[in-house]
Design an enzyme around this catalytic site. Sequence first.
Site, PDB file in Angstrom:
ATOM      1  NE  ARG A 223      39.762   3.391  41.520  1.00  0.00           N
ATOM      2  CZ  ARG A 223      39.419   3.347  40.128  1.00  0.00           C
ATOM      3  NH1 ARG A 223      38.818   3.888  39.411  1.00  0.00           N
ATOM      4  NH2 ARG A 223      39.981   2.183  39.733  1.00  0.00           N
ATOM      5  CG  HIS A 271      32.459   3.377  37.063  1.00  0.00           C
ATOM      6  ND1 HIS A 271      32.691   2.898  38.513  1.00  0.00           N
ATOM      7  CD2 HIS A 271      33.627   3.423  36.185  1.00  0.00           C
ATOM      8  CE1 HIS A 271      34.170   2.710  38.729  1.00  0.00           C
ATOM      9  NE2 HIS A 271      34.676   2.898  37.342  1.00  0.00           N
TER      10      HIS A 271
END
Length: 308
Positions: A223, A271
């Site tokens: 994250r 990502h």
Amino acid sequence: MINALFAARPERWDTYEPTLRAAFEAEGLAVDLRQDFAPEEVDYIIYAPNSDLQDFRPYTRCKAVLNLWAGVEKITTNETLTQPLCRMVDPGLTQSMIEWVTGHVLRYHLDIDRSLALQNSWSPYIPPLAEERPITILGLGALGQACATALTQLGFPVSGWSRTAKSVAGVTCHHGPEGLNAALAEAQIVILLLPDTPHTQNILNSQSLARLPKGARIINPGRGPLIDDEALLAALETGQIAHATLDVFRIEPLPEDHPYWAHPKVTVTPHIAAETRPITASRVIAENIRLGEAGEDFVHLVDRNRGY
């Protein structure tokens, strides 16, 4: 008949509709799967946090919200959500994370960038063996444990850290605030696989980065908020951190003017480390509906107090 609402972006319907129906059939479930129901008719919500559904109060019959994403930080703070929430632990996602992490570890371990830069000259570089390259994984959940196990099988000495005590075969496990220093002390490569919670934000900051051996490398497929960006940039400038490979960021897509894009010691990936795979994720969804209908405990149930 079980009524299941598919509450994700409309473009995801064509991808998930056939795999969900196949998974329901394999579990022997009679499920009416739709993108629209009257809220009071819904038994289960198959959910992506970026969907339009943000108010769960009308879904008075709903037995569980079954998340399609591994991350739940965008939904756990929703005060209208009173139904049980299950996060996605997808075998396909886990395997893709193992492959991505292992690939980037080996890139650092073998110093592949140096080899590519010197490919037109005879300048041999002999890397150490894996057993001489200590690695630390921050986060020993399902993904962290899977990556730790894969790396130990390649011969790397792996340490792990988690907020609470864990035990993973072949891994030196640390936990709690006092264990973080020990986990970082000898780590030549640090991999972040923690959830985003108030307790984990900025876990890599100026103090913790300074505890690493000089020249350590950072890999973050977890994250974005786990890293204090300014502290990392400063550590890269001094050479305390030799390089960082970052797949997740506080703002996504990463803004065009962000210093990470042009930094010679940062690799940005969009990502892509781990993506939910429709076939395997649909099986997880179907299993939880079967459990719910049988009155059994759901798997991967989120603890709201811990945030994951």
